[in-house]
Design an enzyme around this catalytic site. Structure first.
Site, PDB file in Angstrom:
ATOM      1  N   ASP A  29       0.850  -1.192   0.000  1.00 50.69           N
ATOM      2  CA  ASP A  29       0.000   0.000   0.000  1.00 50.69           C
ATOM      3  C   ASP A  29       0.886   1.243   0.000  1.00 50.69           C
ATOM      4  O   ASP A  29       1.894   1.306   0.709  1.00 50.69           O
ATOM      5  CB  ASP A  29      -0.925   0.002   1.224  1.00 50.69           C
ATOM      6  CG  ASP A  29      -2.067   0.991   1.083  1.00 50.69           C
ATOM      7  OD1 ASP A  29      -3.223   0.546   0.959  1.00 50.69           O
ATOM      8  OD2 ASP A  29      -1.809   2.220   1.087  1.00 50.69           O
ATOM      9  N   ASN A  86     -12.878  -3.223   2.297  1.00 54.45           N
ATOM     10  CA  ASN A  86     -13.866  -2.157   2.422  1.00 54.45           C
ATOM     11  C   ASN A  86     -14.801  -2.228   1.224  1.00 54.45           C
ATOM     12  O   ASN A  86     -14.354  -2.384   0.085  1.00 54.45           O
ATOM     13  CB  ASN A  86     -13.175  -0.792   2.477  1.00 54.45           C
ATOM     14  CG  ASN A  86     -12.271  -0.654   3.689  1.00 54.45           C
ATOM     15  OD1 ASN A  86     -12.620  -1.107   4.777  1.00 54.45           O
ATOM     16  ND2 ASN A  86     -11.113  -0.040   3.512  1.00 54.45           N
ATOM     17  N   HIS A  99     -10.293  -5.332  -3.452  1.00 56.37           N
ATOM     18  CA  HIS A  99      -8.955  -5.569  -2.906  1.00 56.37           C
ATOM     19  C   HIS A  99      -9.072  -5.905  -1.440  1.00 56.37           C
ATOM     20  O   HIS A  99     -10.036  -5.512  -0.774  1.00 56.37           O
ATOM     21  CB  HIS A  99      -8.041  -4.351  -3.106  1.00 56.37           C
ATOM     22  CG  HIS A  99      -8.604  -3.066  -2.575  1.00 56.37           C
ATOM     23  ND1 HIS A  99      -9.571  -2.345  -3.243  1.00 56.37           N
ATOM     24  CD2 HIS A  99      -8.364  -2.386  -1.426  1.00 56.37           C
ATOM     25  CE1 HIS A  99      -9.887  -1.275  -2.542  1.00 56.37           C
ATOM     26  NE2 HIS A  99      -9.174  -1.278  -1.425  1.00 56.37           N
TER      27      HIS A  99
HETATM   28  P1  AMP Z   1      -9.822   1.423   0.099  1.00 55.40           P
HETATM   29  O1  AMP Z   1     -10.081   2.657   0.893  1.00 55.40           O
HETATM   30  O2  AMP Z   1     -10.208   0.170   0.828  1.00 55.40           O
HETATM   31  O3  AMP Z   1     -10.431   1.511  -1.285  1.00 55.40           O
HETATM   32  O4  AMP Z   1      -8.244   1.318  -0.059  1.00 55.40           O
HETATM   33  C1  AMP Z   1      -7.537   1.856  -1.135  1.00 55.40           C
HETATM   34  C2  AMP Z   1      -6.074   1.777  -0.769  1.00 55.40           C
HETATM   35  O5  AMP Z   1      -5.318   1.960  -1.933  1.00 55.40           O
HETATM   36  C3  AMP Z   1      -5.614   2.828   0.248  1.00 55.40           C
HETATM   37  O6  AMP Z   1      -5.082   2.181   1.414  1.00 55.40           O
HETATM   38  C4  AMP Z   1      -4.524   3.597  -0.515  1.00 55.40           C
HETATM   39  O7  AMP Z   1      -3.444   3.987   0.311  1.00 55.40           O
HETATM   40  C5  AMP Z   1      -4.107   2.588  -1.565  1.00 55.40           C
HETATM   41  N1  AMP Z   1      -3.510   3.143  -2.779  1.00 55.40           N
HETATM   42  C6  AMP Z   1      -3.932   4.208  -3.495  1.00 55.40           C
HETATM   43  N2  AMP Z   1      -3.133   4.404  -4.567  1.00 55.40           N
HETATM   44  C7  AMP Z   1      -2.180   3.443  -4.523  1.00 55.40           C
HETATM   45  C8  AMP Z   1      -1.061   3.113  -5.350  1.00 55.40           C
HETATM   46  N3  AMP Z   1      -0.750   3.825  -6.456  1.00 55.40           N
HETATM   47  N4  AMP Z   1      -0.289   2.053  -4.999  1.00 55.40           N
HETATM   48  C9  AMP Z   1      -0.569   1.337  -3.888  1.00 55.40           C
HETATM   49  N5  AMP Z   1      -1.630   1.603  -3.074  1.00 55.40           N
HETATM   50  C10 AMP Z   1      -2.414   2.631  -3.383  1.00 55.40           C
END
Ligand code: AMP
Length: 113
Positions: A29, A86, A99
């Protein structure tokens, strides 16, 4: 293609792959909430866990296995970890591509709703 995780799967956006196979990519992440914070992402676009049944049985099994493989590779399988997905606005989902967050490397604390 507008989906962030589809772009990561397609390598249009760089990531740190921990585990990768035909069906799944597990990455770090970008904004880790714990010492270890990984994301297990199916390569096929499905919006959320609500749509899990649209993934092939092989992809569903691969997703489950990849979570354990990534935890093992990250060295947190024995100490323990938390897996979270989520779902939708009330679930706090920011990226509308299914995810699983894999959180560990330290005590993750009580589950707060
Ligand atoms: P959610 O809120 O469950 O949709 O989680 C989305 C996650 O994606 C968050 O924890 C972000 O920090 C992560 N995220 C966003 N952009 C990237 C990226 N380019 N590479 C890795 N993780 C990411």
């Amino acid at each position: 293609m507008e989906c962030l995780f589809c772009k990561i799967v397609a390598k249009e956006i760089p990531s740190t792959p921990i585990v990768e196979n035909e069906h799944v990519l597990v990455i770090s992440d970008i904004r880790p909430k714990r010492k270890v914070h990984l994301l297990a992402v199916p390569k096929t676009h499905v919006e959320s866990w609500n749509d899990i049944s649209t993934l092939s049985p092989e992809a569903q099994v691969a997703l489950n296995s990849a979570i354990v493989d990534a935890a093992t590779k990250a060295g947190i399988a024995e100490s323990g970890y938390r897996v979270i997905s989520n779902i939708g606005p009330h679930g706090g989902q920011e990226v509308p591509h299914l995810h699983f967050h894999i959180l560990g490397g330290e005590p993750v604390g009580p589950m707060v709703a």
